[in-house]
Design a protein around this motif. Structure first.
Motif, PDB file in Angstrom:
ATOM      1  N   UNK A 128      -0.448  -2.481 -14.003  1.00 35.09           N
ATOM      2  CA  UNK A 128      -1.473  -1.539 -13.525  1.00 35.09           C
ATOM      3  C   UNK A 128      -1.798  -1.843 -12.057  1.00 35.09           C
ATOM      4  N   UNK A 129      -1.969  -3.126 -11.732  1.00 36.82           N
ATOM      5  CA  UNK A 129      -2.315  -3.510 -10.356  1.00 36.82           C
ATOM      6  C   UNK A 129      -1.179  -3.143  -9.391  1.00 36.82           C
ATOM      7  N   UNK A 130       0.069  -3.379  -9.812  1.00 36.83           N
ATOM      8  CA  UNK A 130       1.218  -3.054  -8.951  1.00 36.83           C
ATOM      9  C   UNK A 130       1.323  -1.537  -8.740  1.00 36.83           C
ATOM     10  N   UNK A 141      -1.257  -0.432  -6.287  1.00 38.52           N
ATOM     11  CA  UNK A 141      -0.883  -0.788  -4.915  1.00 38.52           C
ATOM     12  C   UNK A 141       0.073   0.265  -4.334  1.00 38.52           C
ATOM     13  N   UNK A 142       1.114   0.619  -5.110  1.00 37.06           N
ATOM     14  CA  UNK A 142       2.114   1.563  -4.586  1.00 37.06           C
ATOM     15  C   UNK A 142       1.526   2.981  -4.531  1.00 37.06           C
ATOM     16  N   UNK A 143       0.763   3.328  -5.567  1.00 39.36           N
ATOM     17  CA  UNK A 143       0.102   4.636  -5.619  1.00 39.36           C
ATOM     18  C   UNK A 143      -0.755   4.834  -4.363  1.00 39.36           C
ATOM     19  N   UNK A 144      -1.553   3.812  -4.016  1.00 39.94           N
ATOM     20  CA  UNK A 144      -2.466   3.927  -2.872  1.00 39.94           C
ATOM     21  C   UNK A 144      -1.676   4.089  -1.580  1.00 39.94           C
ATOM     22  N   UNK A 145      -0.564   3.352  -1.461  1.00 38.16           N
ATOM     23  CA  UNK A 145       0.257   3.457  -0.246  1.00 38.16           C
ATOM     24  C   UNK A 145       0.889   4.848  -0.178  1.00 38.16           C
ATOM     25  N   UNK A 172       4.312   2.994 -16.430  1.00 35.44           N
ATOM     26  CA  UNK A 172       5.718   2.654 -16.185  1.00 35.44           C
ATOM     27  C   UNK A 172       6.162   1.532 -17.127  1.00 35.44           C
ATOM     28  N   UNK A 173       5.214   0.802 -17.677  1.00 36.35           N
ATOM     29  CA  UNK A 173       5.536  -0.203 -18.702  1.00 36.35           C
ATOM     30  C   UNK A 173       5.450   0.415 -20.100  1.00 36.35           C
ATOM     31  N   UNK A 174       4.387   1.174 -20.335  1.00 33.89           N
ATOM     32  CA  UNK A 174       4.109   1.656 -21.697  1.00 33.89           C
ATOM     33  C   UNK A 174       5.062   2.772 -22.139  1.00 33.89           C
TER      34      UNK A 174
END
Ligand code: COA
Length: 255
Positions: free
Chosen positions: A220-222, A225-229, A141-143
């Motif tokens: 990546x960490x954010x 987090x959302x992917x897992x939820x 989403x950044x790249x």
């Protein structure tokens, strides 16, 4: 270790091949672990000066193994998929990828971390995350907007349509389209050229080109987090179940 990730050294080049063609090279936990271990070795062993990522003839990677993902969802920062993403983002030597056939989900997003990417005309890339009820990962989403601008990135991730090798070059994801018959030798030639350059200047130049990776690691960490939820949401359950049952998903009753 995974029997589906072949790892070999050719001089100063570490070659990793995803080799599970009967499942279109979909990645399981063990395969992520093996890929992450390979990249960690390339970061620690100064004798390795370039990494090559290959798939099989006609299929690069169909993304996460959906079955494996549902039965062993990633938990925590040290989950193999997360380790692989972090290793990709912090790689110190150039990575060259060769893509023939399908490159879906992480099969496409991993390419955003590579330095040189060769594709065939019949390559078929796709970012199906939203349609699966999840969100893009690997810092994409950044790249993606950085590489191609918001409008084109939004089209790729919000609609999730497939695009071919020529379009991947136009969008700045890949460098060149080559013939399937020469893909691997072309990739190896590039990697050997990179590995024959002065290694210190190569590492420093890659680091400068990639810029500050703190923001990338945070994104990546954010995303994780959302992917897992989202993975536990009703929409993702419907999308994944539909894939396994070989039917079209139905989101009409979901809020
Ligand atoms: N996870 C698990 N299994 C997968 C898979 C995945 N991501 N992608 C393909 N497979 C399996 C299929 O279930 C099938 O298994 P089977 O032979 O036991 O039925 C086998 O690989 C062949 O796949 P198939 O769909 O028949 O091949 P195809 O050439 O018609 O299509 C793809 C190839 C890659 C376009 C298609 O398989 C696909 O869309 N896969 C899902 C990709 C995806 O959504 N990835 C993101 C996950 S987060």
């Amino acid at each position: 270790m995974s029997e589906y990730i072949e790892r070999r050294r050719e001089g100063h080049v570490l070659v990793m091949r995803i080799a599970r063609p009967d499942k279109k090279n979909a990645l399981t936990v063990d395969m992520y672990e093996a890929l992450a271990d390979g990249l960690a070795e390339a970061r620690e062993n100064l004798d390795i000066r370039a990494v090559v990522l290959l798939g099989s003839e006609g299929t690069f990677c169909a993304g996460n193994d959906i079955q494996d993902f549902l039965s062993r969802p990633p938990r925590g920062d040290d989950a193999p998929v997360n380790r692989y993403l972090v290793e990709l983002a912090r790689a110190t030597v150039p990575i060259v990828a060769g893509v023939d056939g399908n490159a879906v989900g992480i099969g496409t997003t991993m390419l955003l971390h590579c330095d040189l990417v060769l594709v065939t005309a019949r390559a078929s890339l796709r970012l199906p995350f939203v349609g699966l009820g999840i969100v893009p990962e690997a810092g994409s989403t950044l790249l993606l907007p950085k590489i191609m601008g918001h409008a084109r990135a939004a089209e790729l991730v919000l609609l999730g349509d497939a695009f071919d090798g020529a379009r991947a070059v136009e969008l700045g994801i890949a460098n060149h389209v080559v013939a399937p018959e020469t893909l691997e030798s072309d990739v190896m030639d590039l990697a050997e050229r990179l590995a024959s350059q002065p290694p210190g200047a190569m590492r420093e130049t890659k680091r400068l080109l990639k810029g500050d990776t703190d923001q990338l690691q945070a994104v990546i960490a954010e995303e994780v987090r959302i992917f897992s939820a989202q993975l536990h949401s009703a929409e993702a359950r419907e999308a994944f179940t539909a894939f396994m049952e070989k039917r079209k998903p139905d989101f009409s009753n979901l809020g």
